[in-house]
Design a protein around this motif. Structure first.
Motif, PDB file in Angstrom:
ATOM      1  N   VAL A   1      22.566  15.273  13.739  1.00 26.55           N
ATOM      2  CA  VAL A   1      22.989  13.847  13.980  1.00 26.55           C
ATOM      3  C   VAL A   1      22.153  13.238  15.282  1.00 26.55           C
ATOM      4  O   VAL A   1      22.092  12.058  15.051  1.00 26.55           O
ATOM      5  CB  VAL A   1      24.540  13.961  14.627  1.00 26.55           C
ATOM      6  CG1 VAL A   1      25.062  12.692  15.002  1.00 26.55           C
ATOM      7  CG2 VAL A   1      25.389  14.595  13.452  1.00 26.55           C
ATOM      8  N   MET A   2      21.695  14.056  16.127  1.00 28.34           N
ATOM      9  CA  MET A   2      20.954  13.551  17.140  1.00 28.34           C
ATOM     10  C   MET A   2      19.586  12.920  16.541  1.00 28.34           C
ATOM     11  O   MET A   2      18.944  11.923  16.739  1.00 28.34           O
ATOM     12  CB  MET A   2      20.243  14.495  18.132  1.00 28.34           C
ATOM     13  CG  MET A   2      19.739  13.915  19.180  1.00 28.34           C
ATOM     14  SD  MET A   2      18.859  15.179  20.469  1.00 28.34           S
ATOM     15  CE  MET A   2      17.418  15.571  19.571  1.00 28.34           C
ATOM     16  N   LYS A   3      18.854  13.704  15.404  1.00 31.25           N
ATOM     17  CA  LYS A   3      17.744  13.025  14.815  1.00 31.25           C
ATOM     18  C   LYS A   3      18.087  11.945  14.245  1.00 31.25           C
ATOM     19  O   LYS A   3      17.465  11.029  14.091  1.00 31.25           O
ATOM     20  CB  LYS A   3      17.277  14.170  14.055  1.00 31.25           C
ATOM     21  CG  LYS A   3      16.540  15.135  14.873  1.00 31.25           C
ATOM     22  CD  LYS A   3      15.940  16.213  14.013  1.00 31.25           C
ATOM     23  CE  LYS A   3      16.862  17.336  13.759  1.00 31.25           C
ATOM     24  NZ  LYS A   3      16.479  18.265  12.764  1.00 31.25           N
ATOM     25  N   ASP A   4      19.602  11.979  13.184  1.00 36.14           N
ATOM     26  CA  ASP A   4      19.769  10.857  12.586  1.00 36.14           C
ATOM     27  C   ASP A   4      20.122   9.575  13.385  1.00 36.14           C
ATOM     28  O   ASP A   4      20.245   8.584  12.701  1.00 36.14           O
ATOM     29  CB  ASP A   4      20.864  11.087  11.578  1.00 36.14           C
ATOM     30  CG  ASP A   4      20.469  12.024  10.555  1.00 36.14           C
ATOM     31  OD1 ASP A   4      19.231  12.011   9.998  1.00 36.14           O
ATOM     32  OD2 ASP A   4      21.257  12.607   9.950  1.00 36.14           O
ATOM     33  N   SER A   5      20.468   9.766  14.725  1.00 31.56           N
ATOM     34  CA  SER A   5      20.948   8.906  15.431  1.00 31.56           C
ATOM     35  C   SER A   5      19.482   7.729  15.692  1.00 31.56           C
ATOM     36  O   SER A   5      19.667   6.667  15.910  1.00 31.56           O
ATOM     37  CB  SER A   5      21.435   8.903  16.866  1.00 31.56           C
ATOM     38  OG  SER A   5      20.317   9.659  17.630  1.00 31.56           O
ATOM     39  N   ALA A   6      18.370   8.186  15.256  1.00 33.53           N
ATOM     40  CA  ALA A   6      17.162   7.341  15.399  1.00 33.53           C
ATOM     41  C   ALA A   6      17.471   5.988  14.468  1.00 33.53           C
ATOM     42  O   ALA A   6      16.853   5.080  14.616  1.00 33.53           O
ATOM     43  CB  ALA A   6      16.017   7.956  14.932  1.00 33.53           C
ATOM     44  N   LEU A   7      18.325   6.209  13.421  1.00 32.47           N
ATOM     45  CA  LEU A   7      18.582   5.004  12.447  1.00 32.47           C
ATOM     46  C   LEU A   7      19.299   3.864  12.923  1.00 32.47           C
ATOM     47  O   LEU A   7      19.415   2.943  12.214  1.00 32.47           O
ATOM     48  CB  LEU A   7      19.256   5.340  11.179  1.00 32.47           C
ATOM     49  CG  LEU A   7      18.480   6.762  10.353  1.00 32.47           C
ATOM     50  CD1 LEU A   7      18.954   7.176   9.206  1.00 32.47           C
ATOM     51  CD2 LEU A   7      16.879   6.353  10.305  1.00 32.47           C
ATOM     52  N   VAL A   8      20.184   4.124  14.032  1.00 34.06           N
ATOM     53  CA  VAL A   8      21.201   2.995  14.459  1.00 34.06           C
ATOM     54  C   VAL A   8      20.411   1.920  14.904  1.00 34.06           C
ATOM     55  O   VAL A   8      20.905   0.784  15.413  1.00 34.06           O
ATOM     56  CB  VAL A   8      21.991   3.507  15.525  1.00 34.06           C
ATOM     57  CG1 VAL A   8      22.886   4.780  15.028  1.00 34.06           C
ATOM     58  CG2 VAL A   8      21.143   4.064  16.654  1.00 34.06           C
ATOM     59  N   TYR A   9      18.979   1.911  14.861  1.00 30.21           N
ATOM     60  CA  TYR A   9      18.214   0.515  15.381  1.00 30.21           C
ATOM     61  C   TYR A   9      18.650  -0.528  14.550  1.00 30.21           C
ATOM     62  O   TYR A   9      18.540  -1.767  14.817  1.00 30.21           O
ATOM     63  CB  TYR A   9      16.682   0.823  15.455  1.00 30.21           C
ATOM     64  CG  TYR A   9      16.131   0.696  13.984  1.00 30.21           C
ATOM     65  CD1 TYR A   9      15.681  -0.140  13.453  1.00 30.21           C
ATOM     66  CD2 TYR A   9      16.143   2.070  13.313  1.00 30.21           C
ATOM     67  CE1 TYR A   9      15.136  -0.190  12.199  1.00 30.21           C
ATOM     68  CE2 TYR A   9      15.516   1.767  11.779  1.00 30.21           C
ATOM     69  CZ  TYR A   9      15.054   0.665  11.336  1.00 30.21           C
ATOM     70  OH  TYR A   9      14.805   0.748  10.076  1.00 30.21           O
ATOM     71  N   ILE A  10      19.063  -0.146  13.001  1.00 29.02           N
ATOM     72  CA  ILE A  10      19.408  -1.153  12.161  1.00 29.02           C
ATOM     73  C   ILE A  10      20.488  -2.091  12.518  1.00 29.02           C
ATOM     74  O   ILE A  10      20.909  -3.116  12.068  1.00 29.02           O
ATOM     75  CB  ILE A  10      19.632  -0.548  10.822  1.00 29.02           C
ATOM     76  CG1 ILE A  10      19.422  -1.408   9.623  1.00 29.02           C
ATOM     77  CG2 ILE A  10      21.078   0.062  10.682  1.00 29.02           C
ATOM     78  CD1 ILE A  10      17.922  -1.739   9.200  1.00 29.02           C
ATOM     79  N   VAL A  11      21.535  -1.586  13.341  1.00 27.06           N
ATOM     80  CA  VAL A  11      22.546  -2.424  13.918  1.00 27.06           C
ATOM     81  C   VAL A  11      22.481  -2.867  15.468  1.00 27.06           C
ATOM     82  O   VAL A  11      23.326  -2.623  16.272  1.00 27.06           O
ATOM     83  CB  VAL A  11      24.107  -1.592  13.581  1.00 27.06           C
ATOM     84  CG1 VAL A  11      24.400  -1.703  12.218  1.00 27.06           C
ATOM     85  CG2 VAL A  11      24.098  -0.312  14.577  1.00 27.06           C
ATOM     86  N   GLN A  12      21.224  -2.845  15.733  1.00 25.30           N
ATOM     87  CA  GLN A  12      20.762  -3.301  17.068  1.00 25.30           C
ATOM     88  C   GLN A  12      20.919  -2.722  18.319  1.00 25.30           C
ATOM     89  O   GLN A  12      21.608  -3.378  19.500  1.00 25.30           O
ATOM     90  CB  GLN A  12      21.247  -5.084  17.237  1.00 25.30           C
ATOM     91  CG  GLN A  12      20.369  -5.935  16.547  1.00 25.30           C
ATOM     92  CD  GLN A  12      20.822  -6.149  15.348  1.00 25.30           C
ATOM     93  OE1 GLN A  12      21.936  -6.038  14.731  1.00 25.30           O
ATOM     94  NE2 GLN A  12      19.660  -6.360  14.263  1.00 25.30           N
TER      95      GLN A  12
END
Lengths: 217, 221
Positions: free
Chosen positions: A156-167
């Motif tokens: 989840v920590m690594k996947d949290s890199a994707l939250v850039y998509i919601v600013q």
């Protein structure tokens, strides 16, 4: 290589990004685990047949890219429902459900690893379902589930890199912003990668150690 | 609430383009898996070789692949290598990034599979006069691949999901890229991404189901 335009302010900016990564991860793993345990126990309790709808819904979270989940949730909440809600909240919500979907499977696996006979014995001794769950199942299932859960939390920590998509400006996004400004991609990416690695590697090793230590042989 | 006009027809009219994107997504995932499995077998050999530098390479690869985000790895391939003057197309960056990630995870899976194969088999094969390479190729490798078939299926699903990360290197021909480009033109975000989600779901389910059927056929004893 060490001749860099990176200033102290930029480092603070990166640290803030890193803090955001950790915050999103902590919130999502916390709520995701609670939900996951709930789903996992329900799933086990009512049996695979009756749990089919729940399994299907949770399966969706594991079969669709997280990026699309985030975009969809964001679009649904802000444009379809017309609610004013921050990207941060959307990110935490989606990641929590995403965590819960995986956690439910881990919890179910953990409960299933406890021998049926042991639980019947506990119930025969007059323990209630709750006592059986807390005193017999919980300690034994934890041994099986904890290493996987650690892996999940790191995932989840690594996947949290994707939250850039919601600013949400987390570590990778803030690195990206600095790269655009300073034009030193390699150096900045090294810092960013090192941060992820330094958090993930020791915990992953610890998980591996627990797995070895706690395996039944 | 719900004063939003769904325009499914408009979004559905771009379905052919999205399906073409889905083909690119599958293509990248399959290629990255092929490269990933090959490299993972090579890295496993490095580990088994007993040579210190070679197994150090394998360990470094595995730990970096497993302990940093896939998004970071793809970003690194595209912009990090750019720092060395190597400029790759988005397609290649995405492919190499995913293949790198796959290889790392698969090597770790193979290591687990190797543990399940008794050491004595290698010795038996060697006593029969096989060279170390022959023993690996004819005795160990087939069993290793069979044991790690399920993890490989999972990795394939991950590879499909990871193609969406091409967004970060401006990849615009895969399913996610096509969808976000259509979105930039029409602003039907919810409809378009809902369709993309359904396509992704169908692809991943098709992979898991066909892998299960394949396993049932291949691994009958």
């Amino acid at each position: 290589m060490f001749d860099t335009a990176l200033t102290a302010n930029d480092l603070v900016f990166l640290a803030k990004g890193a803090g955001m990564t950790l915050l999103v991860t902590a919130i999502s793993v916390f709520f995701g685990t609670i939900l996951g345990i709930l789903f996992g126990v329900i799933r086990y309790q009512i049996g695979p047949w009756w749990a089919t709808p729940m399994t299907l819904v949770l399966d969706v979270f594991r079969s669709i890219p997280l990026l699309i989940q985030l975009v969809l949730a964001n679009a649904f909440i802000t444009t379809v429902l017309g609610l004013r809600i921050s990207g941060f909240a959307v990110a935490c919500g989606v990641l929590s459900l995403y965590t819960a979907a995986y956690c439910a499977e881990i919890v179910r696996g953990g409960i299933e690893s406890v021998p049926q006979t042991l639980r019947r014995a506990a119930r025969s001794l007059g323990m209630t379902w709750g006592q059986d769950m807390t005193y017999v199942v919980l300690p034994l299932a934890t041994r099986v589930a904890l290493p996987s859960w650690i892996g999940l939390a790191l995932g989840v920590m690594k996947d949290s890199a994707l939250v850039y998509i919601v600013q949400v400006v987390e570590l990778l996004k803030s690195t990206q912003i600095l790269i655009t400004r300073l034009q030193e991609p390699l150096f900045l990416l090294m810092i960013c990668g090192l941060f992820y690695f330094l958090i993930s590697f020791p915990i992953a090793r610890f998980g591996g150690y627990l797995e070895k230590r706690w395996s039944n042989d | 609430m719900f004063n939003y006009n769904f325009r499914w027809n408009q979004a559905l009219s771009s379905l052919p383009q999205m399906l073409e994107g889905a083909l690119v997504t599958i293509e990248i995932a399959v290629l990255s898996m092929a490269i990933g499995i090959t490299v993972a077998i090579l890295l496993t050999l490095f580990r088994l070789s007993g040579s210190r530098p070679l197994s150090a390479i394998a360990t470094t690869w595995v730990e970096i692949a497993r302990n940093t985000p896939a998004l970071f790895q793809i970003y690194m391939v595209h912009f990090g290598l750019g720092g060395f003057g190597i400029h790759l197309s988005p397609y290649l960056s995405l492919l190499i990034g995913i293949a790198f990630n796959n290889a790392g995870y698969l090597t770790e899976n193979f290591r687990g599979a190797l543990k399940a194969i008794p050491e004595t088999q290698t010795r038996a094969a060697r006593s029969l006069g096989m060279s170390p390479i022959q023993a690996f190729q004819n005795v160990i490798l087939p069993q290793m691949l069979r044991i790690s078939f399920l993890p490989m299926t999972n990795q394939m699903v991950w590879a499909i999901l990871m193609t969406s990360l091409g967004a970060v290197v401006a990849m615009n021909t895969d399913l996610y890229g096509v969808t976000s480009e259509l979105n930039a033109r029409t602003f039907r975000t919810f409809e378009l991404f809902a369709i993309a989600a359904v396509i992704f779901y169908v692809i991943t389910k098709a992979i898991t189901l066909s892998a299960r059927l394949l396993a049932a056929r291949l691994f009958r004893y």
